[in-house]
Design a protein around this motif. Structure first.
Motif: not given
Length: 285
Positions: A217-219, A208, A243-245, A247
């Motif tokens: 925060q993104v993963r 993260t 990245v995922t999250g 956003v």
């Protein structure tokens, strides 16, 4: 090791990278139509001291100096490209100043377009530019005479770069991860991908991170380092993160940062060291 070009517009930086790697780093339709680099370009080849040698091709026009600065931040080495028929020009000096302010000492001088003039002319341009390098960086550069048209000198430069040793990042690898984003795009079936050169620390698959300045925060869903699929990347590598999250693509711009969440706290004090160019036309008040 990450190598960036530097130098005046139309001195053959993009053609040089293509001759070295086989990759045309001008990908925009406008760049191809105008024969002018606008954005940053990237290419990779195998290297002796590590799996991949990465190239960042930068624009040479004064209007795109911000893109150039984004490209050379965090690099290990620079190729100062000067055309034999032109000699040093305004952006040659401007790009040298940028490299000086970044504290970069590993630089090679590449005299291009040697097929367009006599050998004595190319040597004169090399001497003239070498004096500028010494004046601004306090060092001397190895000189290579090349032609991207005939191929002269390309192999010698390629072998020199493959044997070059990357800059040591002593202690920085143990800090929290930090990456300044220079590209972001959407990949169908994967999602948002951001790229940049890791300036500190390490990042791993599934980790993260915090996106600044948005503060979300993104993963890390997928990870590439120097164009190779991996589960971990570190300081000095070109890194691409899927990245995922919470956003969206439009929330991310060049210059935004991905950092370790432990670093994502505002400070009330900033310590700064300011360097002024010796030939700066203005003093600092």
């Amino acid at each position: 090791m990450i190598v960036a070009t530097a130098g005046h517009v139309d001195h053959g930086k993009t053609s040089l990278v293509k001759a070295l790697t086989g990759v045309d780093t001008d990908t925009l339709a406008e760049e191809k139509a105008r024969g002018l680099s606008i954005n940053l370009g990237y290419a990779y080849v195998s290297s002796e001291h590590q799996d991949t040698l990465g190239f960042i091709d930068v624009p040479g026009h004064q209007r795109f100096i911000n893109n150039m600065i984004a490209g050379v931040s965090g690099i290990d080495r620079a190729l100062l490209v000067v055309a034999a028929d032109d000699g040093p020009m305004p952006q040659t000096l401007e790009h040298l100043d940028v490299l000086a302010l970044l504290g970069l000492s590993q630089l090679d001088l590449v005299i291009t377009k040697v097929d367009r003039c006599e050998e004595v002319r190319a040597e004169h341009v090399a001497e003239q530019t070498q004096a500028l390098v010494t004046q601004r960086l306090g060092t001397r550069a190895d000189v290579f005479y090349v032609s991207s048209v005939t191929g002269d000198g390309i192999e010698a430069l390629r072998q020199h770069l493959k044997k070059a040793v990357p800059r040591r990042h002593t202690g920085i690898d143990q800090q929290g991860f930090r990456l300044s984003i220079d590209r972001r795009f959407h990949v169908k079936g994967a999602g948002i991908v951001v790229t940049g050169t890791a300036s500190a620390g390490q990042v791993a698959l599934g980790q993260t991170l915090t996106l600044l300045p948005k503060g979300v925060q993104v993963r890390v869903r997928d990870l590439r380092a120097n164009d190779q699929v991996t589960d971990r990347a570190h300081t000095g590598q070109r890194v691409a993160l899927c990245v995922t999250g919470k956003v969206q693509l439009e929330d991310i711009e060049r210059g935004h940062c991905l950092i370790d969440p432990t670093l994502a706290y505002p400070s009330q004090r900033v310590d700064a060291e300011v360097c002024i160019l010796v030939h700066s036309p203005h003093g600092l008040k």
